[in-house]
Write a protein that holds these residues in place. Structure first.
Motif, PDB file in Angstrom:
ATOM      1  N   ALA A  61       2.083  11.261  -8.223  1.00 15.30           N
ATOM      2  CA  ALA A  61       1.964  10.790  -9.590  1.00 15.30           C
ATOM      3  C   ALA A  61       0.707  11.263 -10.285  1.00 15.30           C
ATOM      4  N   ARG A  62       0.548  12.526 -10.475  1.00 15.82           N
ATOM      5  CA  ARG A  62      -0.526  12.980 -11.332  1.00 15.82           C
ATOM      6  C   ARG A  62       0.110  13.706 -12.503  1.00 15.82           C
ATOM      7  N   PRO A  63      -0.170  13.248 -13.707  1.00 11.03           N
ATOM      8  CA  PRO A  63       0.467  13.896 -14.847  1.00 11.03           C
ATOM      9  C   PRO A  63       0.036  15.359 -14.931  1.00 11.03           C
ATOM     10  N   MET A 123       0.833  -1.214   0.000  1.00  9.52           N
ATOM     11  CA  MET A 123       0.000   0.000   0.000  1.00  9.52           C
ATOM     12  C   MET A 123       0.861   1.255   0.000  1.00  9.52           C
ATOM     13  N   THR A 124       0.422   2.241  -0.689  1.00 10.10           N
ATOM     14  CA  THR A 124       1.204   3.466  -0.754  1.00 10.10           C
ATOM     15  C   THR A 124       0.861   4.356   0.438  1.00 10.10           C
ATOM     16  N   TYR A 173     -16.570  16.249 -25.052  1.00 12.73           N
ATOM     17  CA  TYR A 173     -15.490  16.261 -24.059  1.00 12.73           C
ATOM     18  C   TYR A 173     -15.630  17.343 -22.990  1.00 12.73           C
ATOM     19  N   LYS A 174     -16.400  18.381 -23.285  1.00 10.20           N
ATOM     20  CA  LYS A 174     -16.378  19.516 -22.358  1.00 10.20           C
ATOM     21  C   LYS A 174     -17.708  19.772 -21.655  1.00 10.20           C
ATOM     22  N   ARG A 224     -20.393  13.993 -21.012  1.00  9.94           N
ATOM     23  CA  ARG A 224     -20.001  13.084 -19.933  1.00  9.94           C
ATOM     24  C   ARG A 224     -21.085  12.045 -19.706  1.00  9.94           C
ATOM     25  N   ALA A 236     -20.959   7.965 -19.929  1.00  8.84           N
ATOM     26  CA  ALA A 236     -21.344   7.168 -18.757  1.00  8.84           C
ATOM     27  C   ALA A 236     -22.416   6.148 -19.129  1.00  8.84           C
ATOM     28  N   THR A 259       0.958   9.354  -2.860  1.00  9.95           N
ATOM     29  CA  THR A 259      -0.212   9.548  -3.706  1.00  9.95           C
ATOM     30  C   THR A 259      -0.236  10.948  -4.322  1.00  9.95           C
ATOM     31  N   THR A 260       0.392  11.899  -3.669  1.00 10.59           N
ATOM     32  CA  THR A 260       0.342  13.250  -4.211  1.00 10.59           C
ATOM     33  C   THR A 260       1.304  13.421  -5.383  1.00 10.59           C
ATOM     34  N   ARG A 302      -1.135  11.916 -22.502  1.00  8.19           N
ATOM     35  CA  ARG A 302      -0.123  10.916 -22.825  1.00  8.19           C
ATOM     36  C   ARG A 302      -0.410  10.343 -24.198  1.00  8.19           C
ATOM     37  N   PRO A 305      -3.485  15.748 -17.639  1.00  7.87           N
ATOM     38  CA  PRO A 305      -4.138  14.444 -17.673  1.00  7.87           C
ATOM     39  C   PRO A 305      -4.699  14.170 -19.053  1.00  7.87           C
TER      40      PRO A 305
END
Lengths: 502, 335
Positions: free
Chosen positions: B10-12, B1-2, B201-202, B207, B211, B7-8, B18, B15
């Motif tokens: 690894a957020r590109p 477990m991290t 997308y916006k 969304r 979903a 956790t703070t 990539r 987002p």
């Protein structure tokens, strides 16, 4: 109890899924004519062990041996050919086919080119009778009760030549009477020299049926004992590995004059629930107990507009009629489904999309969605709910069960509900996360929200709820609170034994 | 477990920015095709030919953008080709009935009516699917037959042509004209795609579309009006078909019983090779444009070379959609 020869053996079994090791260094010996129970919390690795022994999975390390000779199964069918059969927990039957057709599915008896229904029906009837039940073999499975389906499934498993039978939590959907019939079947197997592996977390029945017991915790074997040396309470201590008392937070019930926030009167859900009435007070945690299929989920789904229903519902005294779940959300009620992957979260979408899905209106600027605000909401949710994830751009399906439940909680809290309904809050969740979720539920109540917890775990209901309503066959049959909130009182109500005795 | 500090990390920074093989695959395929075409026949890469290819793919591209919404929501619309023919026929009949005055006003009014017919056709598909709870495959198979028969009936078995030559002359530039050297159909499909990408997308609706396509039950339990969202995707599809018709009509000035034949195959193929999964939950508008281009480029290469008879173009397109599905399947297994 004298022990026979070793039939099936696991030696140093390891299993990893990607980087996650779910099982490590398990040694296990199954002997002919012996019932071997494997117990452990959800997530302890019981199912994985069972799947390794029945050819559904291959061990990452270690070997499985039959009669002392190491072997590698090419799949469950291969294991079955070697006499190892598994009775699944879930019902895996074709609902539109008859009992006999299901029992012989894939191994139909034929006469020339045509299937021989007469022989199959006769043999199916005999197989079912042997299990102490009386089911017409020509009935289609979708007309059977859950317990009857379970029996058909067992009959199907036993229809092949077998030396080892593995039962995966077979009593989860059975009443005590049906469970007793099953235990007779298991004793019969033992008497015939079959090795039985029995997986369960119901300790009294393990004590009643098993000869030896192996305890798993967090993927490791922590104890192995003869059953007569161990009481259920010792088993529980070994399974949990710590004092059970700390698991449930202390939570004071609301004062008796606390305002009623939700009142349900004579609600019926066609096919599932008849005339159910209950109320819920501010600051209260109300439990819903009962057997699987008693109509608990359906009742709440009916009240909240997820199913067609009739009857009277009042929120804070105001009569309401929820046509869709969006209506009930606007009224401040949120429902967390027991089926997290099927109804709660979009497993193929990322965490941010899932988090904000019910509350997108709060993340709008004109026509545009404000993604920056969504990301910061995710940051806050990860911190507040302690969601353990290495990255923030992974899909919800990649989280563990416990973290998925935390994400679902975070998603539900975004609409700032006054009433929270949680269905099976800790199903498939490890013990550490369980404690966190119980604390969260208690805090919701302490903060003046009202909570309904639907659960099939009696311990959980008693540990968390202030009051428990019990359902049986679509009706609310009673309510217990305070001193009367005990396992036996709830079981009596849930199974109707009291009604027969009275 | 991290732990929390990890956790703070690894957020590109951006987002979703990539390079993802699945997103890039159609663009790579297009580039390979362009190189292949250039090697086969140097005329292929001439500006005139490329502009011709871009213009010709406009109809399918615009329709396929609409199909991206339907498919992203987990639906399917087989009626788009017949619907195009029906809208084209109706629009021409409306223009023919408006008297002799050839003006921009007549054309504008006809365009509005065509868009209205398109929206209504889409609404019909959507309502029958959602209110009637019938598989979209069956519903749009039915309306495919209905729209096609209506055209044949309106044309009394022949063709429906614009009678007024002056009006034709006024309308002609919408297909043949250019702005700053770029053909108007190309500008139209770029604009349609840009608006579609914005919506998908916006906006909240976009969304919701994803979903619903991702998991209808989750969407319903999350309080999303599933039926309304699904229905609206068919309306978007209908409007896109109508926009394609607005560009199509000035090209020939007529609608015939064979107008729009097999356009549903091409539109769905464009969506699938663009990277949108047929089971719903993803939608790639720019990938769809790329898919439509790939189809047109393949056809163009077949015409310019002698590798395969151009009469087999339908077979090649059919093979492409099957191969694209196989590729998607194998990528899913690896993921």
């Amino acid at each position: 109890m004298t022990s026979g020869n070793i039939v099936l053996e696991g030696r140093g079994l390891h299993r990893s899924f990607g980087p996650v090791e779910v099982l490590s260094g398990i040694d296990l010996v199954l002997r002919a004519g012996e019932v071997h129970a494997v117990i452990g919390e959800n997530g302890a690795g019981k199912s994985t062990l069972m799947r390794l022994l029945s050819g559904h999975l291959e061990p990452t390390k270690g070997t499985v041996a039959i009669d002392g000779a190491p072997c590698v199964f090419r799949g469950p069918v291969d294991a079955e050919h070697r006499g190892i059969v598994l009775v699944h927990q879930e019902i895996l039957l074709a609902p539109h086919l008859s009992v006999a057709e299901n029992i012989f599915l894939g191994r139909e008896k034929r006469r020339g080119f045509v299937v021989d229904d007469a022989v199959m029906n006769r043999e199916a009837a005999a197989a079912v009778r042997e299990l102490g039940a009386d089911i017409d073999p020509t009935t289609t499975v979708d007309r059977l009760s859950i317990a009857q389906r379970q029996l058909v499934q067992i009959a199907r498993a036993l229809a092949v030549e077998h030396r080892v039978v593995i039962f995966d939590e077979p009593t989860a959907s059975l009443t005590p009477v049906e469970a007793d019939a099953l235990f007779d079947v298991i004793r019969g197997l033992r008497a015939r020299g079959v090795a039985v592996l029995y997986i369960s977390h119901r300790l009294p029945e393990v004590k009643a049926i098993a000869d030896v017991v192996t305890v798993l915790r967090d993927g490791r074997l922590v104890a192995h004992h003869r059953c007569d040396q161990l009481e259920p309470v010792d088993m529980a201590r070994l399974m949990v590995g710590r004092d059970m008392a700390n698991l449930y937070p202390v939570s004071a019930p609301p004062p008796p004059d606390a305002p009623i926030v939700l009142e349900v009167r004579d609600v019926s859900v066609p096919g599932f629930v008849q005339n159910a009435s209950f109320h819920l007070r501010k600051g209260e945690i109300l439990g819903f107990g009962g057997l699987i299929g008693a109509g608990r989920t359906e009742l709440l789904e009916g009240v909240l507009g997820l199913r067609p229903s009739s009857g009277e519902v009042r929120v804070k005294g105001e009569p309401v009629r929820f046509r869709t779940v969006a209506d009930s959300m606007r009224a401040g009620i949120v429902y967390l489904s027991e089926d997290r992957k099927g109804k709660g979260l979009l497993v193929g979408q990322d965490l941010r999309t899932n988090l904000t899905l019910s509350a997108l209106d709060r993340f709008r600027r004109g026509f545009l969605l404000d993604k920056a605000r969504e990301w910061s909401a995710l940051d806050r949710a990860i911190a507040a709910f302690d969601i353990r994830t290495r990255r923030r751009d992974i899909n919800a399906g990649q989280l563990s069960g416990g973290n998925q439940q935390k994400l679902l909680l975070a998603k539900s809290m975004l609409i700032e509900p006054e009433i929270v309904v949680i269905d099976e809050p800790t199903r498939g969740i490890d013990i550490g996360t369980k404690a966190e979720i119980y604390r969260f539920v208690a805090k919701l109540a302490a903060d003046g929200k009202a909570v309904i917890v639907i659960s099939s775990e009696l311990q959980e209901l008693i540990g968390v709820a202030h009051r428990v309503a019990v359902m049986r066959a679509g009706r609310i049959v009673g309510e217990v609170a305070g001193d009367r909130m005990t396992e036996s009182d709830i079981v009596v109500l849930a199974t109707g034994v009291a009604a027969e005795a009275a | 477990m991290t732990n929390a500090s990890e956790t703070t990390l690894a957020r590109p920074a951006r987002p979703g920015f990539r390079i993802d093989l699945r997103t890039a695959a159609p663009f790579i395929a297009l580039a390979v095709l362009l190189v292949f075409g250039a090697l086969l026949n140097p005329n292929f890469v001439s500006a005139a030919n490329l502009i011709n290819v871009l213009t010709r793919c406009a109809f399918i591209a615009i329709i396929a953008v609409g199909a991206t919404f339907v498919i992203a929501a987990g639906g399917l619309d087989l009626s788009v080709g017949s619907m195009a023919a029906f809208i084209a026929g109706s629009m021409i009949l409306v223009m023919n009935s408006m008297g002799s005055e050839a003006s921009v006003g007549v054309i504008a009014l006809s365009m509005v009516i065509a868009l209205g017919i398109g929206a209504a056709c889409g609404l019909a598909n959507g309502l029958v699917t959602t209110v009637g709870r019938i598989e979209p495959f069956i519903v749009t198979l039915g309306t495919m037959g209905i729209f096609r028969a209506l055209v044949i009936w309106l044309a009394e078995g022949g063709s429906i042509a614009m009678k007024d030559q002056e009006l034709r002359a006024v309308y002609r530039p919408v297909y043949f004209g250019t702005v700053a050297g770029i053909p108007i159909p190309v500008l139209v499909f770029l604009a349609v795609a840009a608006v579609a990408a914005f919506i998908l997308y916006k906006t909240r609706f976009g969304r919701h579309v994803l979903a619903v396509g991702s998991n209808e039950d989750v969407a319903r339990y999350s309080g999303i009006p599933v039926g309304r969202v699904r229905t609206l995707t068919y309306v978007v599809q209908g409007v896109c078909v109508a926009i394609a018709v607005l560009v199509y009509v000035p090209r020939l000035g007529a609608a015939t019983p064979t107008t729009g034949l097999l356009w549903e195959l091409q539109a769905i193929t464009a969506v699938v090779i663009g990277g949108t999964a047929l089971r719903g939950g993803t939608g790639r508008v720019w990938g769809t444009l790329c898919g439509a281009l790939i189809l047109e480029v393949v056809g163009n290469i077949m015409v310019l070379s002698d590798l395969v008879s151009e009469y087999l173009i339908g077979a090649v397109q059919g093979a492409i959609i099957i191969i694209a599905m196989l590729v998607q399947r194998s990528m899913m297994r690896r993921a």
